[in-house]
Design a protein around this motif. Structure first.
Motif: not given
Ligand code: AMP
Ligand code: MN
Ligand code: MN
Length: 342
Positions: A216-222, A250-259, A281-291
């Protein structure tokens, strides 16, 4: 494999059963119980919470469930299982519950802003399966051998002979099926499979639930996955090998995907046989990376996460990094080079 340096001692069967007995007595006597699971909840956190809360609700206990994300996003799979137990925003959660139950939270800070309820509650029943859990409750039902918190919660439900609605059964099933990687990992024991089989006896649409959980992912996630795979790196001389990548806001915003859609990324990159350890590594809204760290079996990634104030299991763990992408990877590579392995 030797016990991870990060681990709390695994409780004996006797001490675990005694904790189960005390938890059952407290929950049976309570007229109101408040439930909280870890922030950014996965299906095991939500499923174990709703399963146990729903079962107690069925015998007349007043229950309330929450987690500390603000705003609180309810995953889509919940729509399939109906209203199992009331879920409220953190702001509406009782300030000082007589009985608080925490689920799937490896440490008190995993409760986010609701952690302040722990010292203010009468009894705190901790239900978990993380080996790194220090036992921050007054009653600690922590079984590191269990596949999932949902399996531990189901054991308690059986012991208390609580009624189980189809929705509560589906919630527990969702926790078990996801935390075992669809029954793939070593922690999926015969007991796990029996629990899942009993839950599957209930009237919920198993195929639709599986689809909601896994397809149940989105095209944006692809598109985001494409970005991540374009940058994927293999470090062969770090321990038994490291495969890693990262995604940014920025990747998420460009694709229109959510974390929340990116949980599957680590499962894609961990398929490379050349590396024992996979890292996303996934950048959070505060800029820090969740590992997110995963091992195919030869590395204690829980120890690495714990050394960085995170936690998890031997083969699946995580933390939030205070460094940028190269700094974070350098630290992980150094830890892998220093780590003992099989
Ligand atoms: P994830 O990579 O987010 O799927 O997390 C893998 C495992 O590590 C899960 O069992 C989490 O409970 C645990 N974990 C992830 N992040 C943290 C953290 N910051 N603190 C403690 N445990 C964590
Ligand atoms: Mn979890
Ligand atoms: Mn879990």
């Amino acid at each position: 494999m030797t016990a991870p340096a990060s681990a709390e001692p695994v409780p004996s069967r006797e001490s675990l059963q005694s904790a189960m007995d005390r938890a059952a007595a407290v929950l049976a006597a309570a007229s109101e119980v408040a439930f909280v699971c870890h922030v950014n909840p996965d299906p095991d956190a939500i499923g174990s919470m709703l399963g146990l809360a729903g079962a107690l609700l069925g015998r007349g206990t007043q229950v309330v469930c929450s987690w500390a994300n603000d705003p609180m996003e309810r995953p889509d799979w919940l729509e399939l299982i109906g209203d199992v137990a009331p879920i409220v925003e953190g702001s509406a959660f009782p300030a000082a519950p007589a009985v608080l139950v925490t689920l799937d939270a490896a440490s008190i800070d995993r409760l986010g802003s609701l952690e302040d309820r722990v010292p203010r509650s009468g009894e705190v029943v901790v239900i978990d399966h993380h080996v790194t859990n220090p036992g921050f409750g007054t009653i600690n039902v922590i079984d590191p051998r269990a596949s999932s918190s949902a399996e531990v919660a189901y054991r308690l439900i059986r012991q208390m002979e609580l009624p189980l609605t189809d929705g509560a059964a589906a919630a527990l099933y969702a926790g078990i099926v996801t935390d075992t990687g669809r029954f793939q990992y070593g922690a999926a024991t015969p007991e796990t499979l029996r629990a899942a089989a009993e839950l599957r006896e209930h009237g919920f649409d198993h195929a639709r639930l599986a689809q909601a959980l896994y397809e149940d992912g989105s095209f944006a996630f692809l598109r985001v996955l494409g970005d991540a795979l374009e940058r994927v790196q293999l470090v062969q001389d770090a321990g038994a090998g490291l495969v890693w990548t990262y995604i940014t806001q920025e990747d998420l915003a460009r694709a229109g995907a959510s974390m929340t859609e990116t949980d599957d990324l680590i499962d894609v990159i961990r398929t490379a046989r050349e590396a024992d350890v996979a890292c996303a590594l996934k950048q959070q809204p505060d800029g820090l990376y969740k590992v997110s760290l995963r091992s195919r079996g030869a590395t204690d990634v829980g120890a690495i996460a714990t050394a960085h104030d995170g936690g998890g299991h031997l083969l699946a763990a995580g933390y939030t990094s205070t460094l940028d992408v190269p700094g974070t990877i350098d630290a992980i590579v150094a830890a892998l080079r220093a780590a003992p392995r099989e």
